[in-house]
Design an enzyme around this catalytic site. Structure first.
Site, short mmCIF file in Angstrom:
data_model
loop_
_atom_site.label_atom_id
_atom_site.label_comp_id
_atom_site.label_asym_id
_atom_site.label_seq_id
_atom_site.Cartn_x
_atom_site.Cartn_y
_atom_site.Cartn_z
N VAL A 66 0.81 -1.22 0.00
CA VAL A 66 0.00 0.00 0.00
C VAL A 66 0.84 1.26 0.00
CG1 VAL A 66 -1.99 -1.09 1.10
CG2 VAL A 66 -0.23 0.02 2.54
N TYR A 159 3.83 6.16 16.53
CA TYR A 159 2.68 5.39 16.05
C TYR A 159 1.40 6.19 16.23
CZ TYR A 159 -0.92 1.77 15.97
OH TYR A 159 -2.06 1.03 15.71
N THR A 194 -4.90 -9.26 19.27
CA THR A 194 -3.86 -9.46 18.26
C THR A 194 -2.50 -9.44 18.93
OG1 THR A 194 -3.47 -7.10 17.80
CG2 THR A 194 -5.28 -8.16 16.60
#
Length: 254
Positions: A66, A159, A194
């Site tokens: 991407v 982040y 996750t």
């Protein structure tokens, strides 16, 4: 029981080989969508496709980075050529790099920007260009984070900045293109089930103990809970939601 909210529609999920992306792809397929999963590695994408097909759904894997405009443009073109339209897009591909800001290396900073920010920017461009040519327009859901716009924590400043940029892209693009029939929103997960929510060396059991103190809900969000939020924003039931940022974090950012 499936409601088939997406029967006859085509959906693209970037980062669809693992985690939230895989959960979203499975959920969309279970509700009737033809799903294209994209990512940089073929094997996990093929695993997602196999899970969907085993459950009776339709899915295709496309390898794409991407952060590369040519890859993203070719990806969206392939989706439209194969299925005739792109009705739902979920821009989920993302990475995490954590360190105190003064110690974060420039390579990690650029990686965060390339994938988390430029990746969403390029995907939005290609998806909007396709969707605004379609009589029914389309719906886009970007995966942001409760870190950034909603909350800060140590060692995740870079982040958080990248995900705050995703939130800003979502709101700005939503305003610009709703008149063209392209509806854009975001989901901002907190700690979910996750590997990204595990600290270095931490087990799932140890994470569960930590989350009892760190989250008002007392646990991480399940992948199915995050996926359901994405599907809601992409569905006709959310037709008047434009530029919304839906936080799914058990109250952690309150």
């Amino acid at each position: 029981m499936s409601s088939n909210r997406f029967s006859g529609r085509t959906a693209l999920v970037t980062g669809g080989g693992t985690g939230i992306g895989r959960a979203v792809a499975l959920a969309l397929a279970a509700e009737g969508a033809r799903v294209v999963v994209a990512g940089r590695s073929r094997e996990p994408l093929d695993e997602t496709v196999a899970l969907i097909e085993r459950a009776g759904g339709t899915a295709v894997a496309e390898v794409a980075d991407v952060s590369r405009a040519a890859d993203v443009q070719a990806l969206v073109r392939a989706v439209a050529d194969r299925f005739g339209s792109l009705d739902v897009a979920v821009n989920n591909a993302g990475v995490f790099r954590g360190a105190p800001l003064a110690d974060l290396c420039e390579e990690d900073w650029r990686t965060l920007l390339d994938i988390n920010v430029t990746g969403v920017f390029l995907a939005l461009q290609a998806e909007i260009r396709q969707m605004r040519t379609q009589p029914g327009g389309g719906a886009i859901v970007n995966i942001a984070s409760n870190l950034g716009r909603h909350k800060q924590v140590p060692f995740a400043v870079a982040y958080a900045a990248s995900k705050a940029a995703v939130a800003s892209l979502t709101r700005g693009a939503a305003l610009e293109y709703i008149a063209d029939g392209v509806r854009i929103n975001a989901v901002s997960p907190g700690a979910s089930d996750t590997t990204m929510s595990l600290r270095p060396g931490e087990t799932e059991a140890e994470r569960a103990v930590r989350m009892k103190d760190q989250s008002p809900l007392g646990r991480v969000s399940s992948l199915e809970e995050v996926a359901e939020a994405v599907l809601y924003l992409a569905s006709d039931a959310a037709a008047s939601l434009v530029g919304t940022d839906l936080v799914i974090d058990g109250g952690a950012a309150l």
